[in-house]
Design a protein around this motif. Sequence first.
Motif, PDB file in Angstrom:
ATOM      1  N   ALA A 178     170.141  -2.789  -7.111  1.00  0.00           N
ATOM      2  CA  ALA A 178     171.517  -3.283  -7.197  1.00  0.00           C
ATOM      3  C   ALA A 178     172.503  -2.128  -7.344  1.00  0.00           C
ATOM      4  CB  ALA A 178     171.648  -4.255  -8.369  1.00  0.00           C
ATOM      5  N   LEU A 179     172.156  -1.132  -8.156  1.00  0.00           N
ATOM      6  CA  LEU A 179     173.025   0.042  -8.289  1.00  0.00           C
ATOM      7  C   LEU A 179     173.110   0.812  -6.980  1.00  0.00           C
ATOM      8  CD1 LEU A 179     172.165   1.641 -11.763  1.00  0.00           C
ATOM      9  CD2 LEU A 179     174.377   0.724 -11.028  1.00  0.00           C
ATOM     10  N   GLY A 180     171.965   0.977  -6.322  1.00  0.00           N
ATOM     11  CA  GLY A 180     171.942   1.754  -5.093  1.00  0.00           C
ATOM     12  C   GLY A 180     172.568   1.058  -3.904  1.00  0.00           C
ATOM     13  N   ALA A 181     172.785  -0.270  -4.022  1.00  0.00           N
ATOM     14  CA  ALA A 181     173.336  -1.021  -2.886  1.00  0.00           C
ATOM     15  C   ALA A 181     174.790  -0.659  -2.595  1.00  0.00           C
ATOM     16  CB  ALA A 181     173.212  -2.516  -3.150  1.00  0.00           C
ATOM     17  N   ASP A 182     175.506  -0.161  -3.599  1.00  0.00           N
ATOM     18  CA  ASP A 182     176.901   0.232  -3.409  1.00  0.00           C
ATOM     19  C   ASP A 182     176.928   1.669  -2.892  1.00  0.00           C
ATOM     20  OD1 ASP A 182     179.592   0.956  -3.615  1.00  0.00           O
ATOM     21  OD2 ASP A 182     179.912  -0.323  -5.362  1.00  0.00           O
ATOM     22  N   GLU A 183     177.071   1.824  -1.601  1.00  0.00           N
ATOM     23  CA  GLU A 183     177.006   3.153  -1.000  1.00  0.00           C
ATOM     24  C   GLU A 183     178.129   4.065  -1.451  1.00  0.00           C
ATOM     25  OE1 GLU A 183     176.749   2.755   3.204  1.00  0.00           O
ATOM     26  OE2 GLU A 183     174.834   1.677   3.171  1.00  0.00           O
ATOM     27  N   SER A 184     179.234   3.475  -1.890  1.00  0.00           N
ATOM     28  CA  SER A 184     180.344   4.309  -2.356  1.00  0.00           C
ATOM     29  C   SER A 184     180.007   5.007  -3.672  1.00  0.00           C
ATOM     30  CB  SER A 184     181.604   3.457  -2.528  1.00  0.00           C
ATOM     31  OG  SER A 184     181.455   2.524  -3.591  1.00  0.00           O
ATOM     32  N   LEU A 185     179.061   4.437  -4.443  1.00  0.00           N
ATOM     33  CA  LEU A 185     178.649   5.054  -5.704  1.00  0.00           C
ATOM     34  C   LEU A 185     177.446   5.964  -5.513  1.00  0.00           C
ATOM     35  CD1 LEU A 185     179.012   1.992  -8.111  1.00  0.00           C
ATOM     36  CD2 LEU A 185     180.605   3.898  -7.812  1.00  0.00           C
ATOM     37  N   ALA A 186     176.546   5.608  -4.615  1.00  0.00           N
ATOM     38  CA  ALA A 186     175.399   6.454  -4.240  1.00  0.00           C
ATOM     39  C   ALA A 186     174.515   6.797  -5.433  1.00  0.00           C
ATOM     40  CB  ALA A 186     175.887   7.733  -3.553  1.00  0.00           C
ATOM     41  N   TYR A 187     174.147   5.787  -6.214  1.00  0.00           N
ATOM     42  CA  TYR A 187     173.276   6.034  -7.366  1.00  0.00           C
ATOM     43  C   TYR A 187     171.880   6.452  -6.921  1.00  0.00           C
ATOM     44  CZ  TYR A 187     176.154   4.625 -11.326  1.00  0.00           C
ATOM     45  OH  TYR A 187     177.107   4.581 -12.310  1.00  0.00           O
ATOM     46  N   GLN A 188     171.295   7.363  -7.688  1.00  0.00           N
ATOM     47  CA  GLN A 188     169.893   7.724  -7.551  1.00  0.00           C
ATOM     48  C   GLN A 188     169.189   7.279  -8.835  1.00  0.00           C
ATOM     49  OE1 GLN A 188     169.596  12.143  -7.496  1.00  0.00           O
ATOM     50  NE2 GLN A 188     171.686  12.103  -8.280  1.00  0.00           N
ATOM     51  N   SER A 189     167.888   7.016  -8.766  1.00  0.00           N
ATOM     52  CA  SER A 189     167.222   6.443  -9.927  1.00  0.00           C
ATOM     53  C   SER A 189     165.781   6.912 -10.024  1.00  0.00           C
ATOM     54  CB  SER A 189     167.262   4.915  -9.857  1.00  0.00           C
ATOM     55  OG  SER A 189     166.613   4.454  -8.671  1.00  0.00           O
ATOM     56  N   ALA A 190     165.269   6.931 -11.244  1.00  0.00           N
ATOM     57  CA  ALA A 190     163.874   7.311 -11.475  1.00  0.00           C
ATOM     58  C   ALA A 190     163.372   6.613 -12.725  1.00  0.00           C
ATOM     59  CB  ALA A 190     163.752   8.827 -11.637  1.00  0.00           C
ATOM     60  N   ALA A 191     162.082   6.310 -12.732  1.00  0.00           N
ATOM     61  CA  ALA A 191     161.436   5.661 -13.874  1.00  0.00           C
ATOM     62  C   ALA A 191     160.253   6.498 -14.322  1.00  0.00           C
ATOM     63  CB  ALA A 191     160.975   4.253 -13.505  1.00  0.00           C
ATOM     64  N   PHE A 192     160.045   6.535 -15.644  1.00  0.00           N
ATOM     65  CA  PHE A 192     158.985   7.364 -16.219  1.00  0.00           C
ATOM     66  C   PHE A 192     158.271   6.589 -17.320  1.00  0.00           C
ATOM     67  CE2 PHE A 192     162.444   9.983 -14.711  1.00  0.00           C
ATOM     68  CZ  PHE A 192     161.787  10.843 -13.840  1.00  0.00           C
ATOM     69  N   GLY A 193     156.975   6.886 -17.468  1.00  0.00           N
ATOM     70  CA  GLY A 193     156.215   6.304 -18.565  1.00  0.00           C
ATOM     71  C   GLY A 193     155.533   4.998 -18.195  1.00  0.00           C
ATOM     72  N   LYS A 194     155.489   4.104 -19.159  1.00  0.00           N
ATOM     73  CA  LYS A 194     154.761   2.847 -19.014  1.00  0.00           C
ATOM     74  C   LYS A 194     155.361   1.992 -17.900  1.00  0.00           C
ATOM     75  CE  LYS A 194     153.756  -1.420 -21.552  1.00  0.00           C
ATOM     76  NZ  LYS A 194     153.522  -2.027 -22.868  1.00  0.00           N
ATOM     77  N   TRP A 195     154.462   1.451 -17.052  1.00  0.00           N
ATOM     78  CA  TRP A 195     154.890   0.481 -16.046  1.00  0.00           C
ATOM     79  C   TRP A 195     153.918  -0.692 -16.108  1.00  0.00           C
ATOM     80  CZ3 TRP A 195     159.390   0.437 -13.585  1.00  0.00           C
ATOM     81  CH2 TRP A 195     159.586  -0.560 -12.625  1.00  0.00           C
ATOM     82  N   HIS A 196     154.357  -1.770 -16.695  1.00  0.00           N
ATOM     83  CA  HIS A 196     153.476  -2.913 -16.941  1.00  0.00           C
ATOM     84  C   HIS A 196     154.040  -4.145 -16.249  1.00  0.00           C
ATOM     85  CE1 HIS A 196     150.921  -5.165 -20.192  1.00  0.00           C
ATOM     86  NE2 HIS A 196     150.396  -5.235 -18.987  1.00  0.00           N
ATOM     87  N   LEU A 197     154.369  -3.994 -14.956  1.00  0.00           N
ATOM     88  CA  LEU A 197     155.032  -5.060 -14.215  1.00  0.00           C
ATOM     89  C   LEU A 197     154.441  -5.289 -12.823  1.00  0.00           C
ATOM     90  CD1 LEU A 197     158.663  -4.040 -15.168  1.00  0.00           C
ATOM     91  CD2 LEU A 197     157.571  -6.201 -15.797  1.00  0.00           C
ATOM     92  N   ALA A 198     153.449  -4.496 -12.442  1.00  0.00           N
ATOM     93  CA  ALA A 198     152.941  -4.562 -11.082  1.00  0.00           C
ATOM     94  C   ALA A 198     151.814  -5.581 -10.945  1.00  0.00           C
ATOM     95  CB  ALA A 198     152.442  -3.194 -10.648  1.00  0.00           C
ATOM     96  N   SER A 199     151.638  -6.080  -9.740  1.00  0.00           N
ATOM     97  CA  SER A 199     150.517  -6.934  -9.388  1.00  0.00           C
ATOM     98  C   SER A 199     150.192  -6.676  -7.920  1.00  0.00           C
ATOM     99  CB  SER A 199     150.860  -8.411  -9.600  1.00  0.00           C
ATOM    100  OG  SER A 199     151.833  -8.843  -8.656  1.00  0.00           O
ATOM    101  N   ASP A 229     169.896  15.128  -7.182  1.00  0.00           N
ATOM    102  CA  ASP A 229     171.110  15.479  -6.454  1.00  0.00           C
ATOM    103  C   ASP A 229     172.255  15.530  -7.463  1.00  0.00           C
ATOM    104  OD1 ASP A 229     173.428  15.593  -4.947  1.00  0.00           O
ATOM    105  OD2 ASP A 229     172.695  14.216  -3.414  1.00  0.00           O
ATOM    106  N   LYS A 230     172.749  16.712  -7.728  1.00  0.00           N
ATOM    107  CA  LYS A 230     173.736  16.891  -8.795  1.00  0.00           C
ATOM    108  C   LYS A 230     175.113  16.342  -8.445  1.00  0.00           C
ATOM    109  CE  LYS A 230     171.299  20.820 -10.809  1.00  0.00           C
ATOM    110  NZ  LYS A 230     170.069  20.508 -10.081  1.00  0.00           N
ATOM    111  N   ASP A 231     175.295  15.901  -7.217  1.00  0.00           N
ATOM    112  CA  ASP A 231     176.585  15.333  -6.821  1.00  0.00           C
ATOM    113  C   ASP A 231     176.612  13.807  -6.912  1.00  0.00           C
ATOM    114  OD1 ASP A 231     177.693  17.840  -6.225  1.00  0.00           O
ATOM    115  OD2 ASP A 231     176.766  17.819  -4.229  1.00  0.00           O
ATOM    116  N   ARG A 232     175.502  13.207  -7.323  1.00  0.00           N
ATOM    117  CA  ARG A 232     175.427  11.740  -7.368  1.00  0.00           C
ATOM    118  C   ARG A 232     175.129  11.246  -8.783  1.00  0.00           C
ATOM    119  NH1 ARG A 232     170.708  10.490  -3.463  1.00  0.00           N
ATOM    120  NH2 ARG A 232     171.190   8.334  -4.128  1.00  0.00           N
TER     121      ARG A 232
END
Length: 387
Positions: free
Chosen positions: A164-185, A249-252
Amino acid sequence: MTMTRYCAIFILLFTSVASAEKAPNFIVMIGDDMGVETVSCYPVGSKPAKTPHIDELCDSGVRFDNFWSQAVCSPTRATILTGQFGFRNGVGTPATGPDIDYPVPELPESAASEWTDPDQPNAGMGMGMGGGMGMGAGVLPGEEDDPLNQRPSITKDAYGLPAALGADESLAYQSAAFGKWHLASVENGGLDHPAVVGFDYYEGNYNGGSPESYFAWSKVINGEITDGQTGYVTSETVNDALRWYEQRDKDRPWLMWVAFNAPHSPYSPPPAALLSEETAAALDGADEQFIYRAMIEAMDTEIGRLLSEIPEDELANTYVMFLGDNGTPGSMATAPVANDRAKGRVHQGGVNVPLVVAGPGVAAGESTQALANSVDLFSTVLDLAGT
């Protein structure tokens, strides 16, 4: 409570971000298995852990006293990532997880003497809470038809927070997740699930609800199974996050999801360097409740290191959120939480968890009784981002 009402609460606590020159950043940090009574800036517990850095967040931001999670981990994480309650996103129990034989390195000799219970079954190997409560990776022998071992997780078409954050191209958010991931199937992307919900990068422990140990554990990086890693997992999670931060990316603007394994079982003493002298000196012969609190203190130390590595000017434009995913386990509970009204229960001890928020325009040193739930963080982050 509706999302609109929650955003109205935040309007009282935050100034507008519309005039900011750059969209704000977000750090969402999750402590695993800790209720409000475990944090020293909450005036609740009789034996809180030493948490000076979380206390600093309380001093610089807002402490939510009336914040509620779900009773166990996966459902809470799913509410944050989808903005939906469990009856809508389908996650009402700990996720089963992909049935994969993850490689785990040998336990380092330096850590062997610190291991609390060498005979304890590895909590990340399918032998979880209550004998197979979805904390492990696969189905136990003879239980192939047990519906508890076929628990759903977030559907593959769910609209995740980073997407949802990345969908707004004018904002150009980048994202990363670390550690526990207990949501996959196997149905929602398996090893690629963090990417399915929108994260650009993932690195961490994927094997169910907890690491195989805190000093040697399995690891997945961007959908690839590695040979695993050694080192204290709480520290390595922060190392991974900081490495991504340096390479971003230090500009985003960015979203960083840091899901600590601590203080979830298996309970083992953390490195003394992460503890106060008083706590470190008392580790020898300590009971598991003391070790549990020491694990929270070590996590707090690493939270301080993570935040200290971000330049002041960028941190000033970053919303920092710390929360628990569910209440304290019954065996670790201290007054006023009863051990039969803790994690896994919908009593207050199972679902009243810390939420502390600091960042641009946030009222400093405030506490609020405003009613809030983990599901509300989705729309609140989007609102603060201006999208």
